[in-house]
Design a protein around this motif. Structure first.
Motif, PDB file in Angstrom:
ATOM      1  N   PHE A   1     -12.844  -2.150  -3.911  1.00  0.00           N
ATOM      2  CA  PHE A   1     -12.298  -0.861  -3.452  1.00  0.00           C
ATOM      3  C   PHE A   1     -11.716  -0.001  -4.569  1.00  0.00           C
ATOM      4  O   PHE A   1     -10.973   0.938  -4.297  1.00  0.00           O
TER       5      PHE A   1
ATOM      6  N   ILE B   1      -9.426  -0.620  -6.645  1.00  0.00           N
ATOM      7  CA  ILE B   1      -7.979  -0.771  -6.827  1.00  0.00           C
ATOM      8  C   ILE B   1      -7.657  -0.934  -8.311  1.00  0.00           C
ATOM      9  O   ILE B   1      -8.342  -1.671  -9.026  1.00  0.00           O
ATOM     10  N   ASN B   2      -6.635  -0.240  -8.776  1.00  0.00           N
ATOM     11  CA  ASN B   2      -6.152  -0.537 -10.126  1.00  0.00           C
ATOM     12  C   ASN B   2      -4.646  -0.318 -10.208  1.00  0.00           C
ATOM     13  O   ASN B   2      -4.043   0.324  -9.355  1.00  0.00           O
TER      14      ASN B   2
ATOM     15  N   PHE C   1      -1.796   1.943  -5.731  1.00  0.00           N
ATOM     16  CA  PHE C   1      -1.629   3.377  -5.508  1.00  0.00           C
ATOM     17  C   PHE C   1      -0.486   3.634  -4.517  1.00  0.00           C
ATOM     18  O   PHE C   1       0.035   2.718  -3.891  1.00  0.00           O
ATOM     19  N   ALA C   2      -0.153   4.929  -4.361  1.00  0.00           N
ATOM     20  CA  ALA C   2       1.031   5.285  -3.566  1.00  0.00           C
ATOM     21  C   ALA C   2       0.960   4.756  -2.134  1.00  0.00           C
ATOM     22  O   ALA C   2       1.903   4.127  -1.644  1.00  0.00           O
ATOM     23  N   ALA C   3      -0.144   5.033  -1.469  1.00  0.00           N
ATOM     24  CA  ALA C   3      -0.227   4.660  -0.047  1.00  0.00           C
ATOM     25  C   ALA C   3      -1.126   3.452   0.190  1.00  0.00           C
ATOM     26  O   ALA C   3      -1.109   2.874   1.272  1.00  0.00           O
ATOM     27  N   THR C   4      -1.925   3.123  -0.790  1.00  0.00           N
ATOM     28  CA  THR C   4      -2.756   1.923  -0.688  1.00  0.00           C
ATOM     29  C   THR C   4      -2.395   1.046  -1.875  1.00  0.00           C
ATOM     30  O   THR C   4      -2.765   1.339  -3.012  1.00  0.00           O
TER      31      THR C   4
ATOM     32  N   ALA D   1       0.590  -4.428  -1.031  1.00  0.00           N
ATOM     33  CA  ALA D   1       1.133  -4.849   0.263  1.00  0.00           C
ATOM     34  C   ALA D   1       0.338  -4.299   1.449  1.00  0.00           C
ATOM     35  O   ALA D   1       0.586  -4.700   2.586  1.00  0.00           O
ATOM     36  N   SER D   2      -0.607  -3.398   1.185  1.00  0.00           N
ATOM     37  CA  SER D   2      -1.449  -2.930   2.299  1.00  0.00           C
ATOM     38  C   SER D   2      -2.283  -4.084   2.847  1.00  0.00           C
ATOM     39  O   SER D   2      -2.642  -4.091   4.025  1.00  0.00           O
ATOM     40  N   CYS D   3      -2.608  -5.018   1.981  1.00  0.00           N
ATOM     41  CA  CYS D   3      -3.457  -6.144   2.393  1.00  0.00           C
ATOM     42  C   CYS D   3      -2.819  -7.507   2.118  1.00  0.00           C
ATOM     43  O   CYS D   3      -3.084  -8.463   2.832  1.00  0.00           O
TER      44      CYS D   3
ATOM     45  N   GLN E   1       0.202 -10.101   1.890  1.00  0.00           N
ATOM     46  CA  GLN E   1       1.540 -10.364   2.407  1.00  0.00           C
ATOM     47  C   GLN E   1       2.205 -11.470   1.581  1.00  0.00           C
ATOM     48  O   GLN E   1       1.696 -11.842   0.531  1.00  0.00           O
ATOM     49  N   ALA E   2       3.310 -11.975   2.075  1.00  0.00           N
ATOM     50  CA  ALA E   2       4.078 -12.971   1.318  1.00  0.00           C
ATOM     51  C   ALA E   2       3.483 -14.370   1.378  1.00  0.00           C
ATOM     52  O   ALA E   2       3.971 -15.294   0.736  1.00  0.00           O
TER      53      ALA E   2
ATOM     54  N   VAL F   1      -7.376 -13.316   2.716  1.00  0.00           N
ATOM     55  CA  VAL F   1      -6.628 -12.498   1.750  1.00  0.00           C
ATOM     56  C   VAL F   1      -5.475 -13.341   1.198  1.00  0.00           C
ATOM     57  O   VAL F   1      -4.665 -13.852   1.958  1.00  0.00           O
TER      58      VAL F   1
ATOM     59  N   ALA G   1       1.090   1.816   5.366  1.00  0.00           N
ATOM     60  CA  ALA G   1      -0.203   1.475   5.952  1.00  0.00           C
ATOM     61  C   ALA G   1      -0.535   0.022   5.632  1.00  0.00           C
ATOM     62  O   ALA G   1      -0.459  -0.390   4.465  1.00  0.00           O
ATOM     63  N   VAL G   2      -0.852  -0.743   6.659  1.00  0.00           N
ATOM     64  CA  VAL G   2      -1.266  -2.133   6.427  1.00  0.00           C
ATOM     65  C   VAL G   2      -2.521  -2.422   7.249  1.00  0.00           C
ATOM     66  O   VAL G   2      -2.804  -1.760   8.248  1.00  0.00           O
TER      67      VAL G   2
ATOM     68  N   ASN H   1      -6.603   6.366  -2.493  1.00  0.00           N
ATOM     69  CA  ASN H   1      -5.798   5.836  -1.389  1.00  0.00           C
ATOM     70  C   ASN H   1      -6.534   5.683  -0.070  1.00  0.00           C
ATOM     71  O   ASN H   1      -6.142   4.854   0.755  1.00  0.00           O
TER      72      ASN H   1
END
Lengths: 199, 158
Positions: free
Chosen positions: A75, A77-78, A86-89, A92-94, A96-97, A105, B56-57, B128
């Motif tokens: 995707f 991602i960097n 990135f700011a909104a992606t 933590a968008s994908c 988790q802990a 994932v 967003a998640v 994004n």
């Protein structure tokens, strides 16, 4: 009497000269060479730190890598501007802990790329160690803090519980057990954290 | 295991046998909010995107146990027919959807983006908004995202 003393003097001088001549070429070189056990600890530690479970998130181009073939993260991602994405992606968008067994994932607390100063991808074990111990590149950590980070941080230790991938296949773990890794890292630091000279 | 959270402004407590149940299944099957869609199940396509605490998640890859105490928003809570969210309004104006299946995820991702970057550039959008639309509505979506930013900024000024 004088002749005997002179002969004795010559004999002693000859012995001292011979001892000096036959000693190792450079005492300094021998002292600087780390003991074998120390080098073993270093090599074992670096066998882990150069493993893709570690290096995938220490990229040299800001692009996280993934998989056993260390391909660029999907995707686009960097972490060039922010090691969290990135700011909104972002991570933590994908992520988790914890690992997500259903989606494949991976996850751990504080999931993120290493900061750009900590790029290890493409470096030799010695170069990685130099980077790791350099406060200008390691986030200002003292050797003690580096040791604790390496042996206690949950994101580092995730390497031994990497979960499964999107196809359900277990991810490869580093070549040492977690316990052996922690032991050799601590031993390396206790012995002075000596980085071997470049070969 | 009981898990409590707020969803679209309403308190909810759900009981699940497996705390790792994806939030998506809880939203769709237990709470009957069908707007959030299942796509790939691997956090790749973004059809399941919703907001947890404003972020967003991918809910297909979000264990419900992590939603404990959180504020969850789905497409149903983004706006109403009478008072649509600027993203929903722009989506209508630009007639973005074709089959429509992936669109809630795109709209939720866009709403989150506008909260962070009120005037996103094309590069911001490319970075994004990485969801997948098999109908290829990307061109109209890009126009809608810019329009939504304009609508949101205008409503803020008023």
């Amino acid at each position: 009497m004088k002749a005997r003393l002179f002969t004795l003097f010559l004999f002693c001088a000859g012995v001292l000269f011979a001892m000096h001549w036959n000693r190792p070429k450079s005492t300094m070189e021998v002292v600087e060479e780390p003991p074998v056990v120390e080098r073993e600890n270093f090599d074992k530690m670096m066998s882990v730190l150069t493993h893709r479970r570690c290096v995938n998130c220490h990229p040299n181009d800001g692009v996280p890598k993934q998989g056993e073939d260390s391909h660029p993260h999907n995707f686009g991602i960097n972490g060039k501007q922010d090691s969290h994405g990135f700011a909104a992606t972002n991570c933590a968008s994908c992520h988790q802990a914890e690992n997500n067994t259903y989606s494949g994932v991976p996850g751990a607390p504080e999931w993120s790329l290493a900061p750009s100063s900590m790029k290890w991808e493409g470096l030799s074990p010695i170069e990685i160690a130099e980077s790791m111990m350099d406060p200008k590149r390691n986030g200002g950590r003292t050797p003690d803090e580096v040791m604790h980070h390496l042996t206690e941080h949950e994101l580092v230790l995730w390497a031994w519980e990497p979960g499964v991938d999107a196809q359900g296949n277990p991810r490869e773990t580093p070549p040492l057990s977690k316990e052996e890794y922690i032991r050799v890292v601590k031993a390396w630091f206790e012995q002075g954290a000596v980085i071997p000279a470049a070969e | 295991m009981k898990i409590s959270f707020t969803i679209n402004g309403q308190d909810q407590t759900v009981e699940v046998a497996d705390p790792y149940t994806p939030l998506l299944w809880v939203v769709r099957d237990i709470l009957d909010l069908k707007g959030t869609k299942f796509g790939c199940g691997k956090a790749a396509c973004g059809a399941c995107t919703l907001h947890v605490n404003g972020e967003a998640v991918r809910s297909c890859s979000y264990a419900v146990k992590f939603a404990e105490g959180a504020q969850v928003t789905t497409i149903e809570g983004l706006g109403t027919k009478e008072n649509p969210h600027p993203v929903q309004q722009a989506w209508k104006d630009q007639v973005v959807p074709q089959c429509g299946y992936c669109q809630p995820g795109f709209m939720m991702a866009t709403a989150a983006l506008l909260e962070k970057i009120p005037n996103p550039t094309d590069e911001d959008i490319d970075q994004n908004i990485i969801n997948v639309c098999r109908c290829g509505t990307y061109y109209r979506m890009r126009k809608a995202i810019h329009q939504a930013a304009e609508l949101a900024n205008n409503s803020t000024k008023e």
